[in-house]
Design a protein around this motif. Structure first.
Motif, PDB file in Angstrom:
ATOM      1  N   THR A 186       0.834  -1.201   0.000  1.00 21.77           N
ATOM      2  CA  THR A 186       0.000   0.000   0.000  1.00 21.77           C
ATOM      3  C   THR A 186       0.866   1.247   0.000  1.00 21.77           C
ATOM      4  OG1 THR A 186      -1.778  -1.146   1.177  1.00 21.77           O
ATOM      5  CG2 THR A 186      -1.786   1.262   1.282  1.00 21.77           C
ATOM      6  N   TYR A 187       1.873   1.257   0.854  1.00 22.23           N
ATOM      7  CA  TYR A 187       2.793   2.393   0.931  1.00 22.23           C
ATOM      8  C   TYR A 187       3.536   2.573  -0.392  1.00 22.23           C
ATOM      9  CZ  TYR A 187       6.718   5.305   2.244  1.00 22.23           C
ATOM     10  OH  TYR A 187       7.652   6.300   2.276  1.00 22.23           O
ATOM     11  N   ALA A 188       4.032   1.472  -0.967  1.00 23.56           N
ATOM     12  CA  ALA A 188       4.791   1.539  -2.212  1.00 23.56           C
ATOM     13  C   ALA A 188       3.928   2.068  -3.357  1.00 23.56           C
ATOM     14  CB  ALA A 188       5.348   0.165  -2.564  1.00 23.56           C
TER      15      ALA A 188
ATOM     16  N   PRO B 171       6.589   5.183  -8.717  1.00 27.96           N
ATOM     17  CA  PRO B 171       7.510   4.305  -9.434  1.00 27.96           C
ATOM     18  C   PRO B 171       8.826   4.082  -8.696  1.00 27.96           C
ATOM     19  CG  PRO B 171       6.581   5.949 -10.911  1.00 27.96           C
ATOM     20  CD  PRO B 171       6.164   6.327  -9.517  1.00 27.96           C
ATOM     21  N   GLY B 172       9.304   2.845  -8.800  1.00 27.31           N
ATOM     22  CA  GLY B 172      10.616   2.516  -8.266  1.00 27.31           C
ATOM     23  C   GLY B 172      10.648   2.035  -6.827  1.00 27.31           C
ATOM     24  N   ALA B 173       9.531   2.082  -6.106  1.00 23.29           N
ATOM     25  CA  ALA B 173       9.522   1.605  -4.724  1.00 23.29           C
ATOM     26  C   ALA B 173       9.737   0.092  -4.720  1.00 23.29           C
ATOM     27  CB  ALA B 173       8.199   1.967  -4.044  1.00 23.29           C
ATOM     28  N   TRP B 174      10.683  -0.375  -3.906  1.00 26.11           N
ATOM     29  CA  TRP B 174      11.043  -1.795  -3.935  1.00 26.11           C
ATOM     30  C   TRP B 174       9.904  -2.715  -3.553  1.00 26.11           C
ATOM     31  CZ3 TRP B 174      14.467  -3.073  -7.036  1.00 26.11           C
ATOM     32  CH2 TRP B 174      15.609  -2.304  -7.227  1.00 26.11           C
ATOM     33  N   ALA B 175       9.017  -2.290  -2.698  1.00 25.09           N
ATOM     34  CA  ALA B 175       7.918  -3.162  -2.290  1.00 25.09           C
ATOM     35  C   ALA B 175       6.935  -3.416  -3.432  1.00 25.09           C
ATOM     36  CB  ALA B 175       7.198  -2.570  -1.087  1.00 25.09           C
ATOM     37  N   MET B 176       7.139  -2.752  -4.570  1.00 22.92           N
ATOM     38  CA  MET B 176       6.285  -3.003  -5.737  1.00 22.92           C
ATOM     39  C   MET B 176       6.620  -4.349  -6.381  1.00 22.92           C
ATOM     40  SD  MET B 176       4.213  -0.387  -6.348  1.00 22.92           S
ATOM     41  CE  MET B 176       4.002   0.015  -8.070  1.00 22.92           C
ATOM     42  N   MET B 177       7.753  -4.942  -6.002  1.00 21.70           N
ATOM     43  CA  MET B 177       8.140  -6.249  -6.524  1.00 21.70           C
ATOM     44  C   MET B 177       8.160  -7.244  -5.378  1.00 21.70           C
ATOM     45  SD  MET B 177      11.300  -5.342  -9.078  1.00 21.70           S
ATOM     46  CE  MET B 177      12.406  -5.289  -7.694  1.00 21.70           C
ATOM     47  N   THR B 178       7.423  -8.325  -5.538  1.00 18.25           N
ATOM     48  CA  THR B 178       7.372  -9.344  -4.500  1.00 18.25           C
ATOM     49  C   THR B 178       7.492 -10.722  -5.125  1.00 18.25           C
ATOM     50  OG1 THR B 178       5.875  -7.971  -3.177  1.00 18.25           O
ATOM     51  CG2 THR B 178       5.998 -10.305  -2.604  1.00 18.25           C
ATOM     52  N   VAL B 179       8.292 -11.552  -4.492  1.00 20.99           N
ATOM     53  CA  VAL B 179       8.389 -12.964  -4.841  1.00 20.99           C
ATOM     54  C   VAL B 179       7.846 -13.718  -3.631  1.00 20.99           C
ATOM     55  CG1 VAL B 179       9.937 -14.848  -5.409  1.00 20.99           C
ATOM     56  CG2 VAL B 179      10.401 -12.570  -6.290  1.00 20.99           C
TER      57      VAL B 179
END
Length: 140
Positions: free
Chosen positions: A15-17, A22-30
């Motif tokens: 939510t924060y990302a 753009p570019g916030a690391w939490a936008m990518m999750t594995v």
């Protein structure tokens, strides 16, 4: 990278990302899941958080997806690539590589790659997948 995120903590970081842009690391999750129900809960949480932020969601099934970067968002959006397993299909790293180019262009995009522990491990071992080593990790 926090290896002990709960689903709720991950949802809060996402939510924060999404609000940060753009570019916030939490936008990518594995993410890995031990049961289908746990995996479905992660996917539903992602859908809810992303919908609340007003971004389109693109869901792709790793078992059947084509290696077509045209499946990815062109301007903004959130990709959920689910059911990553063994054998790892060639299309999966191709699409993630395409996603990396969207991030590099500064677009508001995010991705959740979720599958079995063995599938995600195989994906992480792909030579071209160093990009996902910076992703948030969620184990449910």
């Amino acid at each position: 990278m926090d290896w002990d995120l709960t689903l709720q903590e991950w949802a809060e970081e996402l939510t924060y990302a999404l609000a940060a842009g753009p570019g916030a690391w939490a936008m990518m999750t594995v993410a890995t899941h031990k049961t289908a129900a746990a995996g479905q809960e992660v996917v539903e949480t992602a859908r809810d958080v992303v919908a609340a932020a007003g971004l389109p969601v693109i869901e792709l099934d790793a078992r059947w997806v084509a290696a077509d970067p045209g499946l990815l968002p062109s301007e903004a959006g959130y990709v959920i690539l689910h059911d990553v397993g063994l054998p790892l299909r060639v299309a999966v790293p191709v699409l993630i590589g395409g996603f990396q180019h969207l991030v590099g262009r500064g677009l508001l995009v995010g991705i959740l790659v979720i599958g079995s522990p063995a599938g995600i491990r195989a994906l992480r071992q792909e030579p071209s997948m160093g990009f996902i080593s910076r992703a948030e990790v969620l184990e449910v």
